[in-house]
Design a protein around this motif. Structure first.
Motif, PDB file in Angstrom:
ATOM      1  N   TYR A 189      33.025  21.676  30.356  1.00  0.00           N
ATOM      2  CA  TYR A 189      32.671  20.829  31.498  1.00  0.00           C
ATOM      3  C   TYR A 189      32.612  21.589  32.831  1.00  0.00           C
ATOM      4  O   TYR A 189      32.313  20.988  33.861  1.00  0.00           O
ATOM      5  CB  TYR A 189      33.653  19.673  31.636  1.00  0.00           C
ATOM      6  N   SER A 200      31.304  23.280  35.875  1.00  0.00           N
ATOM      7  CA  SER A 200      29.980  23.193  36.526  1.00  0.00           C
ATOM      8  C   SER A 200      29.409  24.571  36.804  1.00  0.00           C
ATOM      9  O   SER A 200      30.107  25.457  37.315  1.00  0.00           O
ATOM     10  CB  SER A 200      30.103  22.406  37.834  1.00  0.00           C
ATOM     11  N   SER A 242      26.119  19.812  43.998  1.00  0.00           N
ATOM     12  CA  SER A 242      25.874  18.822  42.950  1.00  0.00           C
ATOM     13  C   SER A 242      24.608  19.221  42.193  1.00  0.00           C
ATOM     14  O   SER A 242      23.783  19.980  42.715  1.00  0.00           O
ATOM     15  CB  SER A 242      25.706  17.427  43.566  1.00  0.00           C
ATOM     16  N   PRO A 243      24.401  18.717  40.976  1.00  0.00           N
ATOM     17  CA  PRO A 243      23.198  19.074  40.205  1.00  0.00           C
ATOM     18  C   PRO A 243      21.884  18.786  40.925  1.00  0.00           C
ATOM     19  O   PRO A 243      20.912  19.522  40.761  1.00  0.00           O
ATOM     20  CB  PRO A 243      23.339  18.224  38.936  1.00  0.00           C
ATOM     21  N   LYS A 301      31.756  19.375  36.120  1.00  0.00           N
ATOM     22  CA  LYS A 301      30.438  18.766  36.333  1.00  0.00           C
ATOM     23  C   LYS A 301      30.515  17.239  36.438  1.00  0.00           C
ATOM     24  O   LYS A 301      29.670  16.611  37.087  1.00  0.00           O
ATOM     25  CB  LYS A 301      29.480  19.176  35.213  1.00  0.00           C
TER      26      LYS A 301
END
Length: 226
Positions: A29, A31, A81-82, A186
């Motif tokens: 997990y 990121s 952030s993504p 993430k």
């Protein structure tokens, strides 16, 4: 004078004795967002300017008069952030140790009080804070103080290590809603409770700023002061 010395000693003792609970982010997990070096550098400069503004106006995480135009600002880590619309970043500041003491104290009083501190009176200290920022079309629109400040350290590496421990190991170990994931997880970016809370606080800040303009007689202190 004795009260000031006692307060410094008690504060140091409490910090030293705190026990930290850790909960690491599972490897699957963690990121991993790749950001172009040019964008990262541009964002860093924007964030430095934003923190300088907070310091000059004594807002956000910088209400203390310890921070001023001489404070050195370092943007240590930026996490994206993504969708690249939100940022969580670490700020580290460097200030003179003398500024930790009340201005009305004499050199002799500060020298005596400094005997109960691990910071040399004629030296400098580093301190870390956490902020979030919001982007649109690759432009940072606003920054927001998150609310966690580290202790004062005599070297920058100690601050870096403490910040990483707080947000990459201890954050998800807090037994409260909104702290389910570390900041390097993430899933953190999809934690609606956390971001909804930040949005509510952001709205409160906006209302407070508007109130200062329209009804200054009703303003006593910033609700985000910590």
């Amino acid at each position: 004078m004795k009260k000031i010395i006692l307060l410094l000693f008690v504060s140091y003792f409490l910090i030293y004795c705190q026990k930290k609970t850790e909960k690491l982010t599972p490897v699957k997990y963690i990121s991993k967002i790749n950001i172009e070096k040019q964008i990262y550098s541009k964002d860093s400069l924007t964030l430095v300017s934003s923190i300088q503004k907070d310091i000059s106006e004594h807002k956000g995480g910088y209400h203390s008069k310890t921070f001023d135009a001489e404070t050195l600002i370092i943007i240590d880590t930026i996490m994206y952030s993504p969708n690249n619309e939100r940022i969580f970043f670490f700020v580290i500041t460097k200030s003179q140790n003398k500024k930790l003491y009340p201005k009305e104290m004499s050199e002799q009083e500060m020298s005596e009080a400094s005997k109960y501190s691990n910071l040399a009176l004629d030296g400098s200290h580093f301190q870390g804070k956490a902020y979030v920022a919001y982007k649109k079309n690759d432009t940072i629109l606003r920054t927001q103080f998150y609310g966690i400040t580290t202790s004062e350290y005599e070297n920058i590496e100690s601050v870096r290590q403490r910040q990483r421990n707080i947000f990459f190991k201890e954050f998800s170990a807090v037994n409260e809603k909104g702290y389910e994931y570390n900041v390097d997880d993430k899933r953190f970016w999809d934690n609606d409770y956390f971001w909804d809370k930040m949005n509510r606080e952001l709205e409160n800040e906006k209302e407070f700023e508007e109130m200062k303009i329209t009804n200054p007689e009703n303003i006593y202190e910033n609700p985000r002061s910590r």
